[in-house]
Enzyme design. Structure first.
Site, mmCIF file in Angstrom:
data_model
loop_
_atom_site.group_PDB
_atom_site.id
_atom_site.type_symbol
_atom_site.label_atom_id
_atom_site.label_comp_id
_atom_site.label_asym_id
_atom_site.label_seq_id
_atom_site.Cartn_x
_atom_site.Cartn_y
_atom_site.Cartn_z
ATOM 1 N N THR A 1 -70.406 -33.994 25.763
ATOM 2 C CA THR A 1 -69.732 -34.191 27.054
ATOM 3 C C THR A 1 -70.300 -35.462 27.671
ATOM 4 O OG1 THR A 1 -69.533 -31.811 27.365
ATOM 5 C CG2 THR A 1 -69.253 -33.193 29.315
ATOM 6 N N LYS B 1 -61.841 -32.366 30.061
ATOM 7 C CA LYS B 1 -63.045 -31.527 30.209
ATOM 8 C C LYS B 1 -63.577 -31.564 31.643
ATOM 9 C CE LYS B 1 -67.259 -29.837 29.165
ATOM 10 N NZ LYS B 1 -67.716 -28.703 28.438
ATOM 11 N N LYS C 1 -74.216 -31.330 35.582
ATOM 12 C CA LYS C 1 -73.931 -32.517 34.765
ATOM 13 C C LYS C 1 -72.428 -32.811 34.763
ATOM 14 C CE LYS C 1 -73.581 -34.134 30.032
ATOM 15 N NZ LYS C 1 -73.711 -33.876 28.610
HETATM 16 P P1 NAD Z 1 -79.282 -30.045 23.147
HETATM 17 O O1 NAD Z 1 -80.169 -30.840 24.035
HETATM 18 O O2 NAD Z 1 -79.696 -28.671 22.738
HETATM 19 O O3 NAD Z 1 -78.974 -30.873 21.790
HETATM 20 C C1 NAD Z 1 -78.821 -32.265 21.743
HETATM 21 C C2 NAD Z 1 -79.641 -32.781 20.580
HETATM 22 O O4 NAD Z 1 -79.457 -34.204 20.464
HETATM 23 C C3 NAD Z 1 -81.142 -32.550 20.757
HETATM 24 O O5 NAD Z 1 -81.648 -31.760 19.693
HETATM 25 C C4 NAD Z 1 -81.733 -33.963 20.748
HETATM 26 O O6 NAD Z 1 -83.012 -34.059 20.132
HETATM 27 C C5 NAD Z 1 -80.677 -34.726 19.962
HETATM 28 N N1 NAD Z 1 -80.763 -36.175 20.180
HETATM 29 C C6 NAD Z 1 -81.036 -36.824 21.338
HETATM 30 N N2 NAD Z 1 -81.066 -38.164 21.113
HETATM 31 C C7 NAD Z 1 -80.806 -38.337 19.797
HETATM 32 C C8 NAD Z 1 -80.724 -39.498 18.966
HETATM 33 N N3 NAD Z 1 -80.902 -40.744 19.461
HETATM 34 N N4 NAD Z 1 -80.456 -39.331 17.651
HETATM 35 C C9 NAD Z 1 -80.289 -38.083 17.135
HETATM 36 N N5 NAD Z 1 -80.370 -36.937 17.880
HETATM 37 C C10 NAD Z 1 -80.622 -37.084 19.188
HETATM 38 O O7 NAD Z 1 -77.853 -30.001 23.877
HETATM 39 P P2 NAD Z 1 -76.654 -28.972 23.602
HETATM 40 O O8 NAD Z 1 -76.792 -27.802 24.503
HETATM 41 O O9 NAD Z 1 -76.520 -28.777 22.127
HETATM 42 O O10 NAD Z 1 -75.424 -29.833 24.162
HETATM 43 C C11 NAD Z 1 -74.900 -30.920 23.422
HETATM 44 C C12 NAD Z 1 -73.707 -31.471 24.164
HETATM 45 O O11 NAD Z 1 -72.724 -30.430 24.312
HETATM 46 C C13 NAD Z 1 -73.999 -31.980 25.576
HETATM 47 O O12 NAD Z 1 -73.271 -33.159 25.810
HETATM 48 C C14 NAD Z 1 -73.550 -30.834 26.472
HETATM 49 O O13 NAD Z 1 -73.150 -31.281 27.766
HETATM 50 C C15 NAD Z 1 -72.376 -30.298 25.684
HETATM 51 N N6 NAD Z 1 -72.066 -28.891 25.949
HETATM 52 C C16 NAD Z 1 -73.063 -27.970 25.938
HETATM 53 C C17 NAD Z 1 -72.760 -26.646 26.206
HETATM 54 C C18 NAD Z 1 -73.843 -25.587 26.194
HETATM 55 O O14 NAD Z 1 -73.570 -24.448 26.612
HETATM 56 N N7 NAD Z 1 -75.047 -25.890 25.699
HETATM 57 C C19 NAD Z 1 -71.444 -26.256 26.502
HETATM 58 C C20 NAD Z 1 -70.426 -27.214 26.461
HETATM 59 C C21 NAD Z 1 -70.774 -28.547 26.199
#
Ligand code: NAD
Length: 298
Positions: A93, A168, A243
């Site tokens: 997102t 979204k 966010k």
């Molecule tokens: P998260 O923080 O658990 O996972 C993100 C991952 O990206 C982390 O493990 C981090 O180490 C990795 N990362 C960061 N920088 C990086 C880089 N330069 N290279 C490689 N990896 C890198 O987050 P999440 O909960 O999995 O959410 C991911 C996305 O999905 C976000 O944009 C969030 O807004 C969206 N989202 C999340 C949810 C939810 O319920 N968690 C729901 C809908 C949307």
């Protein structure tokens, strides 16, 4: 079956990658965090040596990253390393402007691109029931669509590049506003001596009905099971709602769209997060609102 590079093996990325593997795709993943790599390794996800290595042999690359600036940085690493004509799907997102820039950068690199943020959270990612809101060309959507049916229920093609992110944030701005409205109605009912189950029975079949009441009621023991029945454990954390609301206000500023309730919902979720409830489910804002006095009107 496709070779898929998967970058961002966090809460969402791991179950999404596992679902792709479960349907026979060859997935190679990478995450900058050693802990995330260890966790993914233990789940059986094949790991690459870095972001570029994860994508160099991929037909399709999926990104699931925290925010737009990280997507921008990772894209600058992976686009030059990808096979010409391959597809990049960004499921993170992020803000609409960065998503549009990603499409332009991919186009210049000879890579097809989709912005495809999700609705459904970790539970939906694990169950493979996410909904993907997708922006990009018809050709890119045709190539990516089969994956949406594996990682989720379906992908909805919303329009050209950036349209998925736009959909979204509009959806989640409405959700944030409607949840606060639901919380206010249940709090007022309680103070008026009206039982909350009576209010649910009326609203859920009346003109006030909405997802925030019918499916995700913010009070315990009323309606279907929801985070309110589990002490407001997420679900969808208040920090993630904040966010998305911040992204909605950034986009509204960019195009001069008046969204006064969106602004106010953003301020209320910021106050909830600042009060130490970032990890509480977003429906827990009912507890925060109940601490406010009417005179202050939060
Ligand atoms: P998260 O923080 O658990 O996972 C993100 C991952 O990206 C982390 O493990 C981090 O180490 C990795 N990362 C960061 N920088 C990086 C880089 N330069 N290279 C490689 N990896 C890198 O987050 P999440 O909960 O999995 O959410 C991911 C996305 O999905 C976000 O944009 C969030 O807004 C969206 N989202 C999340 C949810 C939810 O319920 N968690 C729901 C809908 C949307």
């Amino acid at each position: 079956m496709a070779n898929i590079g998967f970058i961002g093996l966090g809460n969402m990325g791991v179950p999404m990658a596992l679902n792709l593997m479960g349907s026979g795709h060859d997935v190679r993943g990478y995450d900058v965090s050693p802990d995330a790599r260890d966790a993914a390794d233990q789940k059986g996800i094949a790991l690459a040596l870095g972001n570029a290595d994860a994508v160099s042999n991929a037909d399709i690359v999926v990104l699931m990253l925290p925010n737009g600036s990280i997507v921008d940085t990772v894209a600058s690493e992976v686009l030059p390393a990808m096979i010409k004509g391959a597809l990049l799907i960004d499921c993170s997102t992020i803000d609409v402007a960065t998503a549009r820039q990603l499409h332009a950068n991919a186009d210049a690199a000879g890579i097809l691109c989709l912005d495809a943020p999700v609705s459904g959270g970790v539970v939906g990612a694990e169950a493979g029931t996410l909904t993907f809101m997708v922006g990009g060309s018809e050709a890119a959507f045709a190539m990516g669509d089969p994956l949406f049916g594996i990682m989720g229920s379906r992908g909805v093609h919303c329009g050209e590049g950036g349209a998925g992110q736009a959909a979204k944030i509009c959806n989640n701005m409405l959700l944030g506003i409607s949840m606060i409205g639901a919380c206010e109605a249940f709090s007022l009912a309680s103070k008026l001596g009206l039982s909350q189950s009576a209010l649910f029975d009326v609203v859920s079949t009346s003109s006030g009905s909405c997802w925030s009441v019918n499916t995700y009621c913010p009070v315990p023991d009323v309606g279907p099971q929801s985070p309110a029945d589990n002490d407001y454990q997420p679900g969808f954390a208040a920090s993630l709602m904040l966010k998305d609301l911040d992204l909605s206000q950034q986009a509204a500023d960019d195009v001069g769209a008046p969204t006064p309730l969106g602004r106010h919902a953003t301020d209320l979720y910021k106050a909830m997060v600042d009060a130490g409830h970032a990890g509480t489910d977003f429906s827990g804002i009912i507890k925060y609102l109940e601490t406010q006095t009417r005179k202050g009107q939060a």
